[in-house]
Design an enzyme around this catalytic site. Structure first.
Site, short mmCIF file in Angstrom:
data_model
loop_
_atom_site.label_atom_id
_atom_site.label_comp_id
_atom_site.label_asym_id
_atom_site.label_seq_id
_atom_site.Cartn_x
_atom_site.Cartn_y
_atom_site.Cartn_z
CB CYS A 1 -0.92 -0.03 1.21
SG CYS A 1 -2.01 1.47 1.29
CB CYS A 2 3.62 2.24 2.01
SG CYS A 2 3.01 2.84 3.65
CB CYS B 1 -2.65 6.87 5.74
SG CYS B 1 -1.75 7.43 4.63
CB CYS C 1 -1.54 3.39 8.91
SG CYS C 1 -2.09 2.36 7.38
CB CYS D 1 5.92 6.96 6.45
SG CYS D 1 6.63 8.11 5.45
S1 SF4 Z 1 0.39 4.80 5.69
FE1 SF4 Z 1 -1.25 3.22 5.53
S2 SF4 Z 1 -2.85 3.95 4.08
FE2 SF4 Z 1 -1.11 5.42 3.83
S3 SF4 Z 1 -0.11 4.27 2.18
FE3 SF4 Z 1 1.06 3.36 4.00
S4 SF4 Z 1 -0.26 1.47 4.36
FE4 SF4 Z 1 -1.29 2.66 3.00
#
Ligand code: SF4
Length: 258
Positions: A134-135, A215, A218, A241
């Protein structure tokens, strides 16, 4: 007889360009040692990397310090904001407040590629199943694209923020960029004093127990006495992050020394 012992780890391979960049980071750190954050920042923006440096900001709880300093040196400095489409609405509102209050003129809001999100996160729940991917999709890839025109970027990381940041240097080499951490040795008291001196607006979530904001899925509020970043990826061993990377790949824990 065949030797079944495991082979020793391969020697790290570094190109001359990388070695030179690491040497430059060490030289810059030595040259600027002992200077205050604003002096380091001004010299980096006007002499070391004129026109080739930007600030990457999450518009989190302490972001106003660097945004304010940068705005006073050159409000046209690129300020890169990674809009992951997962931020708290309060963060987006805070971004707009600070941009207007400081007169920042070059905000670059960078988003993920819609096609990548559609392919890898069609239901929008990838953060719960695979936060690294996701990141990677929402931060690392957009970040790499946004840095193309720059030689250096400024971060707000500080040693006090987490045990994993204890070895943070003033300048680091990372891939083909120099990273500048002008607030590396700042304490929470330094940050609070700067906010007070310049009467800076606070992130709306800070008063609700969020000393660090990323985010929304998270980030949770922290209990009194907890590490300030304990609320980030609280259920995971992930600590960085997605905007910190090596070889174009995200770093999820303490960064290797540059
Ligand atoms: S902090 Fe969480 S929601 Fe944001 S990009 Fe990374 S995994 Fe995805």
């Amino acid at each position: 007889m065949r030797d079944l012992r495991p082979a020793p780890p391969a020697a790290p391979f570094e190109t001359n360009a990388r070695l030179e960049l690491a040497e430059r980071a060490r030289a810059l750190a030595a040259h600027h040692a002992g200077q205050g954050a604003e002096e380091v920042l001004r010299t980096a923006m006007t002499e070391d990397f004129p026109g080739r440096i930007g600030l990457v900001s999450s518009f989190g709880t302490e972001a106003a310090v660097l945004l304010h300093m940068v705005s006073r040196i050159d409000p046209y400095t690129p300020v890169i904001f990674l809009d992951t489409w997962k931020h708290f609405p309060e963060t987006l509102a805070y971004r707009d407040t600070l941009v207007e209050a400081f007169g920042l003129c070059n905000i670059q809001t960078v988003t993920p590629r819609p096609a990548s999100v559609k392919a890898d996160d069609p239901a929008g729940d990838l953060h719960a199943r695979n936060p690294d991917l996701c990141c990677h999709v929402r931060k690392t890839l957009p970040m790499l694209a946004s840095l193309r025109a720059l030689d250096a970027w400024i971060t707000g990381r500080k040693r006090h923020q987490a045990s994993t940041r204890q070895g943070l240097s003033l300048f680091e080499a990372q891939d083909r960029w120099i990273k500048l951490n002008p607030l590396a040795d700042w304490t929470p008291d330094d940050v609070a004093a700067y906010f007070e001196t310049h009467d800076l607006p606070r992130h709306p979530l800070e008063a609700q127990g969020y000393p660090s904001v990323g985010c929304a899925p998270c980030t949770r509020a922290v209990a009194p006495g907890e590490d300030a970043r304990a609320g980030r990826w609280a259920e995971s061993d992930k600590t960085e992050c997605g905007i910190h990377f090596v070889d174009g790949k995200m770093v999820r824990g303490p960064l290797p020394k540059g």
